[in-house]
Design a protein around this motif. Sequence first.
Motif, PDB file in Angstrom:
ATOM      1  N   UNK A  30       0.654  -1.286  -0.240  1.00 30.77           N
ATOM      2  CA  UNK A  30      -0.014   0.017   0.024  1.00 30.77           C
ATOM      3  C   UNK A  30       1.201   1.314   0.084  1.00 30.77           C
ATOM      4  N   UNK A  31       0.522   2.249  -0.859  1.00 33.45           N
ATOM      5  CA  UNK A  31       0.966   3.335  -0.606  1.00 33.45           C
ATOM      6  C   UNK A  31       0.139   4.563  -0.516  1.00 33.45           C
ATOM      7  N   UNK A  32      -0.129   4.808   0.732  1.00 30.00           N
ATOM      8  CA  UNK A  32      -1.221   5.847   1.114  1.00 30.00           C
ATOM      9  C   UNK A  32      -2.690   5.519   1.391  1.00 30.00           C
ATOM     10  N   UNK A  33      -2.970   4.142   1.065  1.00 30.06           N
ATOM     11  CA  UNK A  33      -4.385   4.122   1.273  1.00 30.06           C
ATOM     12  C   UNK A  33      -4.513   3.458   2.677  1.00 30.06           C
ATOM     13  N   UNK A  34      -5.588   3.868   3.531  1.00 28.13           N
ATOM     14  CA  UNK A  34      -5.783   3.081   4.662  1.00 28.13           C
ATOM     15  C   UNK A  34      -6.150   1.916   4.848  1.00 28.13           C
ATOM     16  N   UNK A  35      -5.732   1.118   5.632  1.00 30.20           N
ATOM     17  CA  UNK A  35      -5.832  -0.466   5.797  1.00 30.20           C
ATOM     18  C   UNK A  35      -6.726  -0.620   7.067  1.00 30.20           C
ATOM     19  N   UNK A  36      -8.052  -1.183   6.832  1.00 28.00           N
ATOM     20  CA  UNK A  36      -8.904  -1.660   7.946  1.00 28.00           C
ATOM     21  C   UNK A  36      -8.745  -3.182   8.317  1.00 28.00           C
ATOM     22  N   UNK A  37      -8.110  -3.659   9.447  1.00 28.97           N
ATOM     23  CA  UNK A  37      -7.921  -4.879   9.513  1.00 28.97           C
ATOM     24  C   UNK A  37      -9.324  -5.548  10.481  1.00 28.97           C
ATOM     25  N   UNK A  38     -10.155  -6.348   9.971  1.00 27.14           N
ATOM     26  CA  UNK A  38     -11.289  -6.828  10.817  1.00 27.14           C
ATOM     27  C   UNK A  38     -10.950  -8.148  11.183  1.00 27.14           C
ATOM     28  N   UNK A  39     -11.224  -8.307  12.402  1.00 24.29           N
ATOM     29  CA  UNK A  39     -11.048  -9.841  13.139  1.00 24.29           C
ATOM     30  C   UNK A  39     -11.496  -9.726  14.579  1.00 24.29           C
ATOM     31  N   UNK A  40     -12.275 -10.702  15.160  1.00 25.18           N
ATOM     32  CA  UNK A  40     -12.478 -10.719  16.530  1.00 25.18           C
ATOM     33  C   UNK A  40     -11.338 -10.993  17.415  1.00 25.18           C
ATOM     34  N   UNK A  41     -10.502 -11.629  16.722  1.00 23.28           N
ATOM     35  CA  UNK A  41      -9.375 -12.286  17.402  1.00 23.28           C
ATOM     36  C   UNK A  41      -9.589 -13.400  18.283  1.00 23.28           C
ATOM     37  N   UNK A  42     -10.663 -14.356  18.032  1.00 23.28           N
ATOM     38  CA  UNK A  42     -11.067 -15.158  18.927  1.00 23.28           C
ATOM     39  C   UNK A  42     -10.419 -16.670  18.514  1.00 23.28           C
ATOM     40  N   UNK A  43      -9.341 -16.832  17.460  1.00 18.10           N
ATOM     41  CA  UNK A  43      -8.937 -17.818  16.796  1.00 18.10           C
ATOM     42  C   UNK A  43      -9.364 -18.085  15.574  1.00 18.10           C
ATOM     43  N   UNK A  44      -8.643 -19.632  14.917  1.00 17.28           N
ATOM     44  CA  UNK A  44      -9.209 -19.540  13.531  1.00 17.28           C
ATOM     45  C   UNK A  44     -10.167 -20.624  13.720  1.00 17.28           C
ATOM     46  N   UNK A  45     -10.736 -20.934  12.560  1.00 15.56           N
ATOM     47  CA  UNK A  45     -11.976 -22.083  12.551  1.00 15.56           C
ATOM     48  C   UNK A  45     -11.695 -23.253  13.002  1.00 15.56           C
ATOM     49  N   UNK A  46     -10.414 -23.777  12.956  1.00 16.23           N
ATOM     50  CA  UNK A  46     -10.176 -25.019  13.645  1.00 16.23           C
ATOM     51  C   UNK A  46      -9.979 -25.038  15.050  1.00 16.23           C
ATOM     52  N   UNK A  47      -9.556 -23.655  15.709  1.00 15.86           N
ATOM     53  CA  UNK A  47      -9.545 -23.663  17.283  1.00 15.86           C
ATOM     54  C   UNK A  47     -11.154 -23.537  17.650  1.00 15.86           C
ATOM     55  N   UNK A  48     -11.896 -22.630  16.858  1.00 19.92           N
ATOM     56  CA  UNK A  48     -13.286 -22.598  17.350  1.00 19.92           C
ATOM     57  C   UNK A  48     -14.036 -23.869  17.269  1.00 19.92           C
ATOM     58  N   UNK A  49     -13.796 -24.441  16.320  1.00 17.75           N
ATOM     59  CA  UNK A  49     -14.301 -25.880  16.157  1.00 17.75           C
ATOM     60  C   UNK A  49     -14.005 -26.754  17.302  1.00 17.75           C
ATOM     61  N   UNK A  50     -12.890 -26.661  17.922  1.00 19.59           N
ATOM     62  CA  UNK A  50     -12.522 -27.618  19.007  1.00 19.59           C
ATOM     63  C   UNK A  50     -12.922 -26.795  20.191  1.00 19.59           C
ATOM     64  N   UNK A  51     -13.549 -25.721  20.164  1.00 24.38           N
ATOM     65  CA  UNK A  51     -14.063 -25.179  21.495  1.00 24.38           C
ATOM     66  C   UNK A  51     -13.166 -24.418  22.142  1.00 24.38           C
ATOM     67  N   UNK A  52     -11.965 -24.146  21.427  1.00 25.20           N
ATOM     68  CA  UNK A  52     -10.786 -23.532  22.422  1.00 25.20           C
ATOM     69  C   UNK A  52     -11.003 -21.925  22.480  1.00 25.20           C
ATOM     70  N   UNK A  53     -10.652 -21.415  23.535  1.00 16.79           N
ATOM     71  CA  UNK A  53     -10.891 -20.034  23.725  1.00 16.79           C
ATOM     72  C   UNK A  53      -9.462 -19.256  23.493  1.00 16.79           C
TER      73      UNK A  53
END
Length: 199
Positions: free
Chosen positions: A33-56
């Motif tokens: 990027x050269x000048x455009x702002x970046x918005x990084x969206x994520x709840x930061x609760x883990x990836x899909x495999x971690x969520x499926x295993x019920x990991x916090x």
Amino acid sequence: MLWSVSGAVRSSSAVVEIGSYLGRSTVAIASGVSGAPIYAVDPHTGDITEAQRGELVDTYSEFMHNIEAAGALHKITPMRMMSVSAAAQYSGPPIGFLFVDGWHSADAVEEDIRNWQPYFADEITVIFDDWQEPEVSAGITRVLSLLPHVVGSIGKDLIFTNSAEVKHLPIVKFASRYAQVRQASEKLRIADDLLRAFR
């Protein structure tokens, strides 16, 4: 590829990444990027495999460490929330590049596009990660009418764009040629099947 595409985004537009996880793709985008702002969206609760295993899991501190270590902190606005909530709160410039790598369900992919599409700039590039996964491809299919023209895929990334500058990037041209070759080979296979049917 993310580096090349993000470099073609005008500074008057924004880049939105849905699904940042530990920041690997975020850093790749920021490096281009050269000048455009970046918005990084994520709840930061883990990836899909971690969520499926019920990991916090809390990945936010590691994400912030990684983008700071890469010298990209000043380019990025983290939005620590689900994609739908982030779209409802978004107040940045029109989006010139949307990278979709969030929750891999058809409903989530559809929601991502329907909620962020109102913010699209006139010239927009949308890249879906893991597009060959059945749920992801099903979600994309539901929102094709909201997307620009598909130009092709490179590995697990599917590229849609109406930006002339992005279309002329060497890596995107390669994706376009690859798509043409694949379509031609599919037609040939169909022709072979027809010929065999008449033998």
